[in-house]
Enzyme design. Sequence first.
Site, PDB file in Angstrom:
ATOM      1  CD  GLU A  71      -2.064   2.237  -3.358  1.00  0.00           C
ATOM      2  OE1 GLU A  71      -3.278   2.736  -3.580  1.00  0.00           O
ATOM      3  OE2 GLU A  71      -1.813   1.984  -2.291  1.00  0.00           O
ATOM      4  CG  ASP A  77      -1.835   1.151   1.204  1.00  0.00           C
ATOM      5  OD1 ASP A  77      -2.675   1.138   0.199  1.00  0.00           O
ATOM      6  OD2 ASP A  77      -1.825   1.979   2.313  1.00  0.00           O
TER       7      ASP A  77
END
Length: 559
Positions: free
Chosen positions: A281, A219
Amino acid sequence: MSTLQQETKEDLATVEHIHKAFPTSEWWRTAVIYQVYPRSFADANGDGNGDICGITERLGYLRDLGVDAIWISPFYPSPQADGGYDIADYRDVDPMYGTLADVDALIETAHELGLRVMIDIVPNHTSDEHPWFQAALAASPGSPERARYWFVDSPGLPNNWPSEFGGPAWTQVEDGQWYLHLFDRKQPDLNWENPEVRELFAGTLRFWLDRGVDGFRIDVAHHLIKAPGLPDFDGDWDAYNRGTLPTNAAPFADQDGVHDIFREWRAILESYPGDRAMVAEAWVTPHDRLGRYLRADEFHQAFNFDYMRATWNAEALRQQISATLRNTDAIGAPATWVLSNHDVIRHATRLVREDQTMAPWILEATEPQPEIELGLRRARAATMLMLALPGSSYLYQGEELGLREVIELPAESRQDPDYIRGGGFRLGRDGCRVPIPWEKNAPAFGFNSSGKSWLPQPEDFGTYAVDQQHGNPESTLELYRRLLAIRRERGLGNAALALVNLGPDLVAIDVTSAHGTTRVVLNVGHVPWTLPRDSRVLAWSACGETMEVLPPDCAIWLA
């Protein structure tokens, strides 16, 4: 230009070869990976929240869909201030989702079905309920406990950094210090200059690798390191959001020090058998900055968000395909294509919004409901182009059903901090997280047997349900199944690619493997394109229309 002229000039079309075939046995280079947002996928115990057992029960559906792997968004203990991305314990399971034993059973079942399993790691921040942050609040300024986060002394806001969810990125505690949170104030940023932080996550990776996961989605990988001195951001925030400003212009993003972290993580993955992988990401522009994350000793993949941002415009799509493949080829990395995920407006809605250049996660409360039928038509066509592109692709749960963004959710149902902290000016991401429909006439459309649902499902979701689409050759579900089967049969994931100039409003590519050449044509214009007389149609996105011409907002695969 008339359709007849288009057909006549096809033999004179120019072809630009931009990507050579890359035969490989590494699964992650060509995989199609399906994202599961666990709270909204399938609910086995009927409490209104999806769970691990619900995912396990539906793994056969994913195998039959034709994907190679699944990526599961966070299921860790969390107060759910940000949809599970505020984590209180990285090595356990929230009781809402089940137990560690349930995760072990899911991994085992997935492997038996030939599916790999990737999970989310959230390293930029913890929950404010994590034991570390609770210890930091109880400790004094300058203590080792506070050194795990970004606590600073300042008479006012330490700098002008904004929170992604509205307001400043700083909150003051009782003793006067401020702590940094690039997201919600319940998500304090970790200080990655601290060795304890690095040790926590190295151990976390090993914990889950030991349990058999095949990889990780990392993330906001670009946020971990902050510029020395935490200086003000003097750039254009709107340009930053639209991706027209180099990401590293922001002192809280894409700083060069992040790469040392990921080299350490890559070494950990390489120490395990079974070809484990991790995907970044990283909302990073331009392409050469993103390429730094894909060097041979860092990430295996990085989401191609520049392609996701591309508007419904032939030249924009051609440029993104070309730039992506040229940059990934230069470093020997695979391209990684994506159109939707849990953080952005579903592409069945986004591709017909009025301002397609707006950041795909920003949905303003004043934005009108786009045309649903046209949105689905464009979504099917866009998927046909994406799944033909060499490299790896990610699908988001429900897109194979053609689900739209649920814009009309009532205010009292919305839970996204982007909506709550933003005062309702932005609707947030709840609309792409509504539980998906399985059976038209079942409680909660088959999400469970009780009829409960943590977000309300709109009435029209029944028409999208799996049982309504299964076996219908014109349905979006059967289109996805057909595309994934052909992609595998014809080796499109590791094929060569050439751009073909068939006209200004057509995106045309030739994808060539040992199984032959597949021509893909996407029509983003207003004039139908006449199909070549000697072509064989492999797949086609239009519903109930003749196969003599390719209508606007449609795509076709030809052999």
